[in-house]
Design an enzyme around this catalytic site. Sequence first.
Site, mmCIF file in Angstrom:
data_model
loop_
_atom_site.group_PDB
_atom_site.id
_atom_site.type_symbol
_atom_site.label_atom_id
_atom_site.label_comp_id
_atom_site.label_asym_id
_atom_site.label_seq_id
_atom_site.Cartn_x
_atom_site.Cartn_y
_atom_site.Cartn_z
ATOM 1 N N ARG A 166 -7.339 12.800 0.661
ATOM 2 C CA ARG A 166 -6.276 13.282 1.636
ATOM 3 C C ARG A 166 -4.950 12.848 1.191
ATOM 4 O O ARG A 166 -3.878 13.448 1.432
ATOM 5 C CB ARG A 166 -6.731 12.970 3.020
ATOM 6 C CG ARG A 166 -6.492 11.456 3.240
ATOM 7 C CD ARG A 166 -6.470 11.134 4.674
ATOM 8 N NE ARG A 166 -7.987 11.484 5.324
ATOM 9 C CZ ARG A 166 -8.333 10.820 6.534
ATOM 10 N NH1 ARG A 166 -7.655 10.122 7.308
ATOM 11 N NH2 ARG A 166 -9.426 11.130 6.790
ATOM 12 N N THR A 206 -6.833 6.760 10.198
ATOM 13 C CA THR A 206 -6.863 5.739 9.235
ATOM 14 C C THR A 206 -7.919 4.921 9.542
ATOM 15 O O THR A 206 -8.657 5.173 10.396
ATOM 16 C CB THR A 206 -5.391 4.811 9.532
ATOM 17 O OG1 THR A 206 -5.537 3.720 8.569
ATOM 18 C CG2 THR A 206 -5.438 4.335 11.036
ATOM 19 N N THR A 207 -8.321 3.828 8.547
ATOM 20 C CA THR A 207 -9.386 2.982 8.691
ATOM 21 C C THR A 207 -9.405 2.409 9.876
ATOM 22 O O THR A 207 -8.496 1.481 10.343
ATOM 23 C CB THR A 207 -9.282 2.016 7.385
ATOM 24 O OG1 THR A 207 -8.935 2.718 6.545
ATOM 25 C CG2 THR A 207 -10.687 1.304 7.410
ATOM 26 N N HIS A 247 -3.576 -4.307 7.935
ATOM 27 C CA HIS A 247 -3.666 -2.972 8.735
ATOM 28 C C HIS A 247 -2.770 -3.215 9.972
ATOM 29 O O HIS A 247 -2.997 -4.162 10.904
ATOM 30 C CB HIS A 247 -5.235 -2.582 9.162
ATOM 31 C CG HIS A 247 -5.236 -1.311 9.452
ATOM 32 N ND1 HIS A 247 -4.932 -0.688 10.485
ATOM 33 C CD2 HIS A 247 -5.526 -0.235 8.847
ATOM 34 C CE1 HIS A 247 -4.994 0.532 10.715
ATOM 35 N NE2 HIS A 247 -5.680 0.763 9.400
ATOM 36 N N GLY A 248 -1.819 -2.341 10.092
ATOM 37 C CA GLY A 248 -0.878 -2.574 11.213
ATOM 38 C C GLY A 248 0.141 -3.382 11.230
ATOM 39 O O GLY A 248 0.789 -3.707 12.227
ATOM 40 N N ARG A 302 -9.587 7.979 -1.273
ATOM 41 C CA ARG A 302 -10.510 8.389 -0.143
ATOM 42 C C ARG A 302 -11.304 9.466 -0.728
ATOM 43 O O ARG A 302 -10.978 10.355 -1.635
ATOM 44 C CB ARG A 302 -9.769 9.006 1.242
ATOM 45 C CG ARG A 302 -9.277 7.763 2.026
ATOM 46 C CD ARG A 302 -8.782 8.661 3.416
ATOM 47 N NE ARG A 302 -8.344 7.551 4.266
ATOM 48 C CZ ARG A 302 -9.369 7.173 5.219
ATOM 49 N NH1 ARG A 302 -10.572 7.799 5.502
ATOM 50 N NH2 ARG A 302 -9.114 6.339 6.180
ATOM 51 N N HIS A 305 -5.725 3.564 -1.547
ATOM 52 C CA HIS A 305 -6.973 3.778 -0.929
ATOM 53 C C HIS A 305 -7.528 5.222 -1.577
ATOM 54 O O HIS A 305 -6.785 6.272 -1.258
ATOM 55 C CB HIS A 305 -7.038 3.903 0.598
ATOM 56 C CG HIS A 305 -8.348 4.174 1.192
ATOM 57 N ND1 HIS A 305 -8.358 3.993 2.562
ATOM 58 C CD2 HIS A 305 -9.386 4.556 0.583
ATOM 59 C CE1 HIS A 305 -9.626 4.273 2.765
ATOM 60 N NE2 HIS A 305 -10.423 4.621 1.708
ATOM 61 N N GLU A 312 -11.287 -9.136 3.448
ATOM 62 C CA GLU A 312 -9.749 -9.130 3.899
ATOM 63 C C GLU A 312 -9.912 -8.606 5.556
ATOM 64 O O GLU A 312 -10.718 -7.911 5.859
ATOM 65 C CB GLU A 312 -9.164 -7.636 3.595
ATOM 66 C CG GLU A 312 -7.821 -7.056 4.091
ATOM 67 C CD GLU A 312 -7.269 -6.049 3.540
ATOM 68 O OE1 GLU A 312 -7.655 -5.580 2.437
ATOM 69 O OE2 GLU A 312 -6.434 -5.361 4.233
ATOM 70 N N ASN A 323 0.726 -1.133 -0.005
ATOM 71 C CA ASN A 323 0.032 0.009 0.111
ATOM 72 C C ASN A 323 0.831 1.294 -0.070
ATOM 73 O O ASN A 323 1.538 1.656 0.936
ATOM 74 C CB ASN A 323 -0.963 -0.137 1.279
ATOM 75 C CG ASN A 323 -1.718 1.154 1.472
ATOM 76 O OD1 ASN A 323 -1.389 2.172 0.967
ATOM 77 N ND2 ASN A 323 -3.098 0.896 1.867
ATOM 78 N N GLU A 378 -8.846 0.587 -3.065
ATOM 79 C CA GLU A 378 -9.774 0.640 -1.654
ATOM 80 C C GLU A 378 -10.524 1.723 -1.947
ATOM 81 O O GLU A 378 -10.041 2.726 -2.071
ATOM 82 C CB GLU A 378 -8.931 0.460 -0.376
ATOM 83 C CG GLU A 378 -7.785 -0.451 0.113
ATOM 84 C CD GLU A 378 -7.195 -0.251 1.216
ATOM 85 O OE1 GLU A 378 -7.107 0.851 1.861
ATOM 86 O OE2 GLU A 378 -6.320 -1.166 1.616
ATOM 87 N N HIS A 397 0.999 6.425 1.705
ATOM 88 C CA HIS A 397 1.803 7.175 2.707
ATOM 89 C C HIS A 397 2.657 7.917 1.864
ATOM 90 O O HIS A 397 3.352 8.676 2.468
ATOM 91 C CB HIS A 397 2.116 6.593 4.127
ATOM 92 C CG HIS A 397 0.940 6.561 4.780
ATOM 93 N ND1 HIS A 397 -0.015 7.522 4.891
ATOM 94 C CD2 HIS A 397 0.456 5.386 5.282
ATOM 95 C CE1 HIS A 397 -0.973 6.752 5.724
ATOM 96 N NE2 HIS A 397 -0.904 5.446 5.817
HETATM 97 N N1 PXP Z 1 -5.837 -2.871 4.342
HETATM 98 C C1 PXP Z 1 -6.728 -2.118 4.382
HETATM 99 C C2 PXP Z 1 -8.187 -2.342 4.004
HETATM 100 C C3 PXP Z 1 -6.417 -0.531 4.814
HETATM 101 O O1 PXP Z 1 -7.474 0.373 4.662
HETATM 102 C C4 PXP Z 1 -5.159 -0.207 5.137
HETATM 103 C C5 PXP Z 1 -4.787 1.090 5.475
HETATM 104 O O2 PXP Z 1 -4.956 1.906 4.401
HETATM 105 C C6 PXP Z 1 -4.172 -1.312 5.087
HETATM 106 C C7 PXP Z 1 -4.483 -2.570 4.554
HETATM 107 C C8 PXP Z 1 -2.732 -0.965 5.126
HETATM 108 O O3 PXP Z 1 -2.570 -0.815 6.640
HETATM 109 P P1 PXP Z 1 -1.142 -0.077 7.195
HETATM 110 O O4 PXP Z 1 -0.849 1.040 6.435
HETATM 111 O O5 PXP Z 1 -1.390 -0.076 8.717
HETATM 112 O O6 PXP Z 1 -0.320 -1.286 6.693
#
Ligand code: PXP
Length: 241
Positions: A48, A99-100, A191-192, A44, A42, A152, A6, A69, A9
Site C-alpha cells: 500500500r 496501521t500495525t 509506534h505512535g 506490506r 515496512h 521492539e 520510518n 519491517e 508515509h
Molecule cells: N515500529 C513498527 C514496528 C511499526 O510498524 C511502525 C509503523 O509502521 C512504527 C514503528 C512507526 O510508527 P509511527 O509511524 O506511528 O511512528
Amino acid sequence: MRLYVNIDHVATVRQARGTDEPDPVRAAVLAELGGADGITVHLREDRRHIQDRDVRLLMETARTVVNLELAAASDVLALAEEWRPHQATLVPERREEVTTEGGLTFTGEGVREGLTEAVRRLKDAGIRTSLFIDPDAESVRASLELGADAIELHTGEYANARGAERHEQLGRLRRAAALGRSLGLAVHAGHGLTYENVTPLAAVEEIEELNIGHSIVSRAMFTGIERAVRDMAEIIRRARR
Ligand code: PXP
C-alpha cells in the site's frame, strides 16, 4: 540511542496519486543528513505504500542502515533473504488495519512455528532480527525462545493513553525493557511516538533504538524532513542526558 526514521508515509503520499513523487528514497537521503541513524520501511504484503523498488534502491543508496519491517508469512521474507538488510523486524499484518495495531501474538495454530522458521531464515541470511511485541513478560520471553536478537516494544498504547493511564503504560514499557535487557535481548521501541510524548521513553536506559515515522513525516510537511529529523534527534539526546 539510535533514531531510525520510518519513511513509509512519504510513499503513502506518492501512492495516493500513483505517480513518482514524493520519492521515499530521496527522503531517506535528507533524513540521514538530519541525523537519522537508520531508515525503516515496512514492505506490506498489499504494497500500500512502500514498493519493492524503494527497498532495492534504499539498499544501494542508504549511508546508514536499512531496517525492513515485514510479516513472517508474506512473500517479503524471500525478498529479505535476497536483499539482506542490516535488520529485519517481524510485525503482525492485517489487511484491513490502517496501521500495525498490536504486537506479535505467539499463540494459535502454527503461529509459533511460523515465527521460529522466519527468524531462522532471516538469521541464516545474516540479518539482525527483531520482533515487534506488546510490552509484556510473556512476549519478551517468547521472543528469546524464538531466537530473536532484539525486541521492539509496541508504544501505541502508551501514546494513546492520557494522565495516570499513560504513567502506567510507561511503567509497563520500563518493566518489559528491563526484562528484555536482563535476558540479553537488544531493546527497541516504536509506534505512535511524537515530539510531545517521546521524552519519557527516550530516557529509559535499556532502550537503544526508537523507530519513528508518522510524526516526523507530518512535521516535515512544514519544516522539511532534514529539520524534522534533527529536531526529534535533539529531543532524544536531551532526554538521554
Ligand atoms: N515500529 C513498527 C514496528 C511499526 O510498524 C511502525 C509503523 O509502521 C512504527 C514503528 C512507526 O510508527 P509511527 O509511524 O506511528 O511512528
